[in-house]
Design a protein around this motif. Structure first.
Motif, mmCIF file in Angstrom:
data_model
loop_
_atom_site.group_PDB
_atom_site.id
_atom_site.type_symbol
_atom_site.label_atom_id
_atom_site.label_comp_id
_atom_site.label_asym_id
_atom_site.label_seq_id
_atom_site.Cartn_x
_atom_site.Cartn_y
_atom_site.Cartn_z
ATOM 1 N N LEU A 267 0.834 -1.190 0.000
ATOM 2 C CA LEU A 267 0.000 0.000 0.000
ATOM 3 C C LEU A 267 0.873 1.246 0.000
ATOM 4 O O LEU A 267 1.950 1.256 0.599
ATOM 5 N N SER A 268 0.392 2.272 -0.661
ATOM 6 C CA SER A 268 1.074 3.561 -0.686
ATOM 7 C C SER A 268 0.119 4.643 -0.219
ATOM 8 O O SER A 268 -1.083 4.564 -0.460
ATOM 9 N N CYS A 269 0.665 5.636 0.418
ATOM 10 C CA CYS A 269 -0.115 6.798 0.838
ATOM 11 C C CYS A 269 0.687 8.037 0.486
ATOM 12 O O CYS A 269 1.759 8.264 1.049
ATOM 13 N N SER A 270 0.164 8.800 -0.435
ATOM 14 C CA SER A 270 0.824 10.030 -0.863
ATOM 15 C C SER A 270 0.164 11.229 -0.211
ATOM 16 O O SER A 270 -1.065 11.308 -0.164
ATOM 17 N N ALA A 271 0.991 12.131 0.273
ATOM 18 C CA ALA A 271 0.486 13.297 0.986
ATOM 19 C C ALA A 271 0.793 14.565 0.220
ATOM 20 O O ALA A 271 1.862 14.697 -0.380
ATOM 21 N N SER A 272 -0.153 15.478 0.237
ATOM 22 C CA SER A 272 0.098 16.808 -0.300
ATOM 23 C C SER A 272 -0.275 17.815 0.767
ATOM 24 O O SER A 272 -1.142 17.570 1.595
ATOM 25 N N ALA A 273 0.401 18.928 0.725
ATOM 26 C CA ALA A 273 0.224 20.000 1.705
ATOM 27 C C ALA A 273 0.727 19.605 3.081
ATOM 28 O O ALA A 273 0.427 20.270 4.073
ATOM 29 N N PHE A 274 1.433 18.469 3.178
ATOM 30 C CA PHE A 274 2.080 18.067 4.421
ATOM 31 C C PHE A 274 3.535 17.742 4.134
ATOM 32 O O PHE A 274 3.854 17.217 3.076
ATOM 33 N N HIS A 275 4.383 18.005 5.075
ATOM 34 C CA HIS A 275 5.727 17.453 5.046
ATOM 35 C C HIS A 275 5.743 16.308 6.044
ATOM 36 O O HIS A 275 5.707 16.529 7.262
ATOM 37 N N LEU A 276 5.738 15.093 5.524
ATOM 38 C CA LEU A 276 5.543 13.932 6.375
ATOM 39 C C LEU A 276 6.588 13.810 7.468
ATOM 40 O O LEU A 276 6.312 13.223 8.517
ATOM 41 N N ASP A 277 7.788 14.342 7.241
ATOM 42 C CA ASP A 277 8.809 14.188 8.271
ATOM 43 C C ASP A 277 8.487 14.988 9.525
ATOM 44 O O ASP A 277 9.188 14.869 10.527
ATOM 45 N N SER A 278 7.427 15.770 9.484
ATOM 46 C CA SER A 278 7.013 16.534 10.659
ATOM 47 C C SER A 278 5.894 15.852 11.440
ATOM 48 O O SER A 278 5.447 16.379 12.463
ATOM 49 N N TYR A 279 5.444 14.704 10.959
ATOM 50 C CA TYR A 279 4.269 14.077 11.535
ATOM 51 C C TYR A 279 4.495 12.614 11.868
ATOM 52 O O TYR A 279 5.358 11.952 11.299
ATOM 53 N N VAL A 280 3.655 12.139 12.759
ATOM 54 C CA VAL A 280 3.465 10.707 12.931
ATOM 55 C C VAL A 280 2.484 10.271 11.851
ATOM 56 O O VAL A 280 1.459 10.915 11.623
ATOM 57 N N ILE A 281 2.809 9.207 11.164
ATOM 58 C CA ILE A 281 1.911 8.710 10.135
ATOM 59 C C ILE A 281 1.688 7.228 10.341
ATOM 60 O O ILE A 281 2.605 6.510 10.762
ATOM 61 N N GLY A 282 0.478 6.791 10.081
ATOM 62 C CA GLY A 282 0.175 5.399 10.349
ATOM 63 C C GLY A 282 -0.836 4.819 9.385
ATOM 64 O O GLY A 282 -1.486 5.525 8.613
ATOM 65 N N TRP A 283 -0.929 3.517 9.465
ATOM 66 C CA TRP A 283 -1.919 2.747 8.729
ATOM 67 C C TRP A 283 -2.908 2.146 9.717
ATOM 68 O O TRP A 283 -2.514 1.605 10.755
ATOM 69 N N PHE A 284 -4.158 2.229 9.353
ATOM 70 C CA PHE A 284 -5.244 1.720 10.174
ATOM 71 C C PHE A 284 -6.149 0.901 9.278
ATOM 72 O O PHE A 284 -6.156 1.075 8.060
#
Length: 122
Positions: free
Chosen positions: A20-37
Protein backbone atom coordinates in the motif's frame (compact mmCIF):
# COMPACT_ATOMS: atom_id res chain seq x y z
CA UNK A 1 -5.44 21.93 0.26
CA UNK A 2 -4.31 18.80 2.02
CA UNK A 3 -4.75 15.33 0.65
CA UNK A 4 -3.85 11.83 1.76
CA UNK A 5 -4.40 9.34 -1.04
CA UNK A 6 -4.03 5.61 -0.54
CA UNK A 7 -3.45 3.10 -3.31
CA UNK A 8 -2.36 -0.48 -3.78
CA UNK A 9 -5.29 -2.37 -2.35
CA UNK A 10 -6.91 -5.30 -4.09
CA UNK A 11 -7.84 -8.94 -3.95
CA UNK A 12 -5.10 -11.37 -3.00
CA UNK A 13 -4.98 -15.02 -2.03
CA UNK A 14 -3.95 -16.07 1.46
CA UNK A 15 -0.18 -16.06 1.72
CA UNK A 16 0.14 -13.35 -0.89
CA UNK A 17 1.55 -9.85 -0.66
CA UNK A 18 0.45 -6.30 -1.32
CA UNK A 19 2.14 -2.96 -0.94
CA UNK A 20 0.00 0.00 0.00
CA UNK A 21 1.07 3.56 -0.69
CA UNK A 22 -0.11 6.80 0.84
CA UNK A 23 0.82 10.03 -0.86
CA UNK A 24 0.49 13.30 0.99
CA UNK A 25 0.10 16.81 -0.30
CA UNK A 26 0.22 20.00 1.71
CA UNK A 27 2.08 18.07 4.42
CA UNK A 28 5.73 17.45 5.05
CA UNK A 29 5.54 13.93 6.38
CA UNK A 30 8.81 14.19 8.27
CA UNK A 31 7.01 16.53 10.66
CA UNK A 32 4.27 14.08 11.54
CA UNK A 33 3.46 10.71 12.93
CA UNK A 34 1.91 8.71 10.13
CA UNK A 35 0.17 5.40 10.35
CA UNK A 36 -1.92 2.75 8.73
CA UNK A 37 -5.24 1.72 10.17
CA UNK A 38 -7.82 -0.77 9.06
CA UNK A 39 -11.47 -1.40 9.57
CA UNK A 40 -13.26 -4.65 8.89
CA UNK A 41 -17.05 -4.78 8.49
CA UNK A 42 -18.73 -4.60 11.87
CA UNK A 43 -15.48 -3.89 13.69
CA UNK A 44 -13.84 -0.81 15.07
CA UNK A 45 -10.99 0.87 13.28
CA UNK A 46 -7.66 -0.35 14.60
CA UNK A 47 -4.06 0.71 14.32
CA UNK A 48 -1.93 -1.53 12.12
CA UNK A 49 1.41 0.28 12.04
CA UNK A 50 2.70 3.75 12.75
CA UNK A 51 5.94 5.58 12.12
CA UNK A 52 7.55 8.53 13.81
CA UNK A 53 10.20 10.04 11.63
CA UNK A 54 12.23 11.52 14.44
CA UNK A 55 14.16 8.60 15.88
CA UNK A 56 12.68 6.21 13.38
CA UNK A 57 10.29 4.69 15.94
CA UNK A 58 7.70 2.30 14.59
CA UNK A 59 4.80 0.42 16.12
CA UNK A 60 2.99 -2.65 14.88
CA UNK A 61 -0.14 -4.39 15.98
CA UNK A 62 0.67 -7.81 17.41
CA UNK A 63 -1.39 -9.44 14.68
CA UNK A 64 0.87 -8.10 11.91
CA UNK A 65 4.31 -8.19 13.51
CA UNK A 66 6.78 -10.02 11.32
CA UNK A 67 4.49 -9.80 8.30
CA UNK A 68 3.95 -6.07 7.68
CA UNK A 69 6.57 -3.36 7.29
CA UNK A 70 5.96 0.37 7.32
CA UNK A 71 8.36 2.68 5.56
CA UNK A 72 8.38 6.25 4.45
CA UNK A 73 10.04 8.28 1.74
CA UNK A 74 10.06 11.83 3.03
CA UNK A 75 11.42 13.16 -0.26
CA UNK A 76 8.39 11.74 -2.08
CA UNK A 77 6.09 12.54 0.82
CA UNK A 78 4.87 8.96 0.68
CA UNK A 79 4.47 6.22 3.24
CA UNK A 80 4.22 2.53 2.39
CA UNK A 81 2.89 -0.59 4.02
CA UNK A 82 4.41 -3.81 2.73
CA UNK A 83 2.09 -6.65 3.64
CA UNK A 84 3.35 -10.21 3.33
CA UNK A 85 1.87 -13.58 4.27
CA UNK A 86 -1.59 -12.10 4.15
CA UNK A 87 -4.40 -13.83 5.97
CA UNK A 88 -8.18 -13.63 5.51
CA UNK A 89 -8.40 -11.75 8.81
CA UNK A 90 -6.33 -8.96 7.26
CA UNK A 91 -9.31 -8.11 5.06
CA UNK A 92 -10.63 -4.61 5.52
CA UNK A 93 -10.43 -1.02 4.40
CA UNK A 94 -6.98 0.38 5.02
CA UNK A 95 -6.54 4.04 5.81
CA UNK A 96 -3.50 6.19 6.25
CA UNK A 97 -3.63 9.00 8.72
CA UNK A 98 -1.33 11.59 10.20
CA UNK A 99 -1.13 13.26 13.56
CA UNK A 100 1.26 14.89 15.95
CA UNK A 101 0.91 12.64 19.00
CA UNK A 102 2.96 9.47 19.13
CA UNK A 103 0.91 6.33 19.40
CA UNK A 104 -0.92 4.15 16.93
CA UNK A 105 -4.46 4.96 17.98
CA UNK A 106 -7.17 6.21 15.64
CA UNK A 107 -8.15 8.93 18.12
CA UNK A 108 -4.63 10.41 17.92
CA UNK A 109 -4.89 11.11 14.21
CA UNK A 110 -5.89 14.45 12.76
CA UNK A 111 -6.15 13.81 9.03
CA UNK A 112 -7.35 10.74 7.15
CA UNK A 113 -7.24 9.39 3.64
CA UNK A 114 -10.26 7.89 1.94
CA UNK A 115 -9.10 4.30 2.31
CA UNK A 116 -8.24 1.41 0.03
CA UNK A 117 -9.87 -2.02 0.16
CA UNK A 118 -7.82 -5.12 0.87
CA UNK A 119 -9.50 -8.48 0.46
CA UNK A 120 -7.67 -11.70 1.28
CA UNK A 121 -9.58 -14.65 -0.04
CA UNK A 122 -9.11 -17.81 -2.03
Amino acid sequence: QWHLVESGGGLVQPGGSLRLSCSASAFHLDSYVIGWFRQAPGKEREGVSCSRSSGGDTKYADSVKGRFTISRDNMKNTVYLQMNSLKPEDTGTYFCAIGTNWGCHPEFQDYWGQGTQVTVSS
